[in-house]
Design a protein around this motif. Structure first.
Motif, PDB file in Angstrom:
ATOM      1  N   LYS A 129       0.828  -1.210   0.000  1.00 11.96           N
ATOM      2  CA  LYS A 129       0.000   0.000   0.000  1.00 11.96           C
ATOM      3  C   LYS A 129       0.856   1.251   0.000  1.00 11.96           C
ATOM      4  N   ARG A 130       2.025   1.179   0.636  1.00 14.34           N
ATOM      5  CA  ARG A 130       2.828   2.387   0.743  1.00 14.34           C
ATOM      6  C   ARG A 130       3.896   2.467  -0.332  1.00 14.34           C
ATOM      7  N   GLN A 158       5.900   3.250  -3.444  1.00 14.25           N
ATOM      8  CA  GLN A 158       5.818   4.214  -4.535  1.00 14.25           C
ATOM      9  C   GLN A 158       6.657   3.705  -5.694  1.00 14.25           C
ATOM     10  N   PHE A 175       9.380   5.983 -11.877  1.00 14.27           N
ATOM     11  CA  PHE A 175       8.862   6.247 -13.213  1.00 14.27           C
ATOM     12  C   PHE A 175       9.019   5.001 -14.063  1.00 14.27           C
ATOM     13  N   TYR A 188      16.805   9.847 -15.257  1.00 17.30           N
ATOM     14  CA  TYR A 188      16.048  11.089 -15.192  1.00 17.30           C
ATOM     15  C   TYR A 188      16.878  12.246 -14.704  1.00 17.30           C
ATOM     16  N   ARG A 189      17.857  11.973 -13.862  1.00 11.97           N
ATOM     17  CA  ARG A 189      18.698  13.062 -13.396  1.00 11.97           C
ATOM     18  C   ARG A 189      19.375  13.730 -14.584  1.00 11.97           C
TER      19      ARG A 189
END
Lengths: 164, 300
Positions: free
Chosen positions: B14-15, B17, B20, B30-31
């Motif tokens: 549930k927690r 994340q 991407f 992404y950096r």
């Protein structure tokens, strides 16, 4: 120890990133372009520490008055005492979103221009003013049957059945 | 079954994340991407071009890409599998092939923008550090090197592609520190050594070593493709010179004709659109109403 009143005081929840949205911020924020005169919302992104506005401006909307390399100058109204000052702040693009406050207005302008052009072509005069919603029109009530309801005399025995 | 305490509880999921999507796939850094794409706001809509170089096991992909909210737009692309058209059939992923691919992309882009007369770049590949001089009318085409997830060691093939693009006439900010042939001790680029790599001399040397001296069988197995085309160690440099000339002569891509893909039989039900589902519902209700002619049926 007395309470501190630093620039970011009382922003523990305000500047916190939302649940499961921490980390790198999506790249559209960097790709958006802004022009002078656009309306923008200021919404602080706690992940980027540079160019943060003061917590007062979080949630405010203002007009763009300046654009620099990485930041946008926004003019926001602030009430100070008995007057409203137009404050000019510079905010990095990560803390700014394009505002939709004037979107409806712009669409209406376009539509009205189109209607007016059409009316001119026909030669008729129209009013493009918005009218407030008037009272509902009258209507006949259909399928109504009449049921007369009269009070019945009080009957002690029946009514006390429950809690006697 | 042995009772094991669940490592990942429902609370964990549930927690959780997710990163991407492209990060989960391990494809985008992404950096680096944020820093490559970010354009100065006072330059408004001016595109910022990236010179993207990616290596697969058998191919090299070089592209000029600009970013937009809808998605990245590729302006021009060059692949190593196009090089057979210019005379390079084997060794399509080595340093020399990377140079050729970079060169092809650069000439292609300049031709597309009609800048190829002005910016010839470095026609003779010498291996020295060459930067484009701005001509009178237009400024040179500027792009930024995007290596992706590669480790940027000295002599990496991606810098071979970079050298190809530079010699082709693109303006890419760079330093000679990572070209093949840079000596860390003298802090100098040995142009001769770099030139050897550009013309595949490192491959030729290895061919000579394994052919003459050590293991002729290894030579047969390793360079079987070269042997099939009849390429010896000494022909290699000549071949690359010809390829460079051919690339400069005609860099435009050839549109390949492909028949439209075969229609396949559909094995699962096609998902209906909202309108189709509502229409079906109305039909069913009408059928119901027709079946039992009761009074007061609304068609809600």
């Amino acid at each position: 120890m007395p309470a501190g009143h630093g620039v970011r005081s009382r922003t523990r929840d305000l500047f916190a990133r939302p649940f499961r949205k921490k980390g790198y911020i999506p790249l559209t924020t960097y790709l958006r372009t802004y022009k002078i005169g656009d309306y923008v919302d200021v919404k602080v992104n706690g992940a980027v520490h540079k160019g943060m506005p003061h917590k007062f401006y979080h949630g405010r909307t203002g007009k763009v008055w300046n654009i620099t390399k990485r930041a946008i100058g926004v003019e926001i109204n602030k009430q100070v005492g008995n007057r409203i000052i137009r404050k000019r702040i510079h905010v990095r693009v990560e803390h700014v979103q394009p505002s939709r406050c004037s979107e409806e207005f712009c669409l209406r302008i376009k539509k009205n221009d189109q209607l007016k052009a059409e009316a001119k072509a026909h030669g008729e005069v129209i009013s493009t003013k918005r009218q407030p919603e008037g009272p509902k029109p009258g209507f006949m009530v259909e399928g109504a049957t009449l049921e007369t309801v009269t009070p019945i005399p009080y009957d002690v025995v029946n009514d006390l059945k429950g809690g006697y | 079954m042995v009772f094991v305490k669940a490592q990942k509880t429902k609370a964990y999921f549930k927690r959780f994340q997710v990163k991407f999507k492209r990060r989960r796939a391990g494809k985008t850094d992404y950096r680096a991407r944020i820093r490559l794409i970010n354009q100065d706001k006072n330059k408004y809509n001016t595109p910022k071009y990236r010179f993207v170089v990616r290596f697969t096991n058998k191919n090299i992909i070089a592209q000029i890409v600009s970013a937009s909210i809808a998605g990245d737009m590729v302006m021009a692309a060059a692949y190593a599998h196009e090089l057979p058209r210019y005379g390079l059939e084997v060794g399509l992923t080595n340093y020399a092939a990377a140079y050729c691919t970079g060169l092809l992309l650069a000439r292609r882009v300049l031709k597309m923008l009609e800048m190829d007369e002005e910016y010839q770049g470095n026609v003779e590949a010498t291996g020295e550090d060459f930067s484009v001089e701005p001509a009178e009318s237009r400024r040179p085409f500027r792009a930024l090197l995007d290596v992706g997830l590669l480790r940027t060691t000295t002599g990496n093939r991606v810098f071979g592609a970079l050298k190809g693009a530079l010699d082709g006439g693109l303006d890419i900010p760079h330093s000679e520190k990572r070209f093949a042939g840079f000596k860390k001790d003298d802090k100098q680029l040995d142009a001769e050594a770099h030139r050897k790599y550009i013309f595949g001399d490192h491959v030729a040397c290895y061919m000579r070593v394994s052919l003459m001296d050590d293991e002729p069988e290894k030579y047969q197995s390793h360079f079987s493709a070269y042997l099939k085309k009849g390429l010896e160690a000494d022909d290699i440099e000549e071949m690359y010179k010809k390829v460079h000339a051919a690339i400069r002569a005609d860099p435009m891509p050839v549109k390949s004709t492909k028949e439209p893909p075969k229609e396949h039989k559909r094995y699962n039900l096609k998902k209906l659109t909202y309108e189709e589902r509502k229409a079906k519902l109305v039909e069913r209700l009408n059928a119901l109403n027709a079946a039992e002619p009761d009074d007061e049926e609304d068609d809600e």
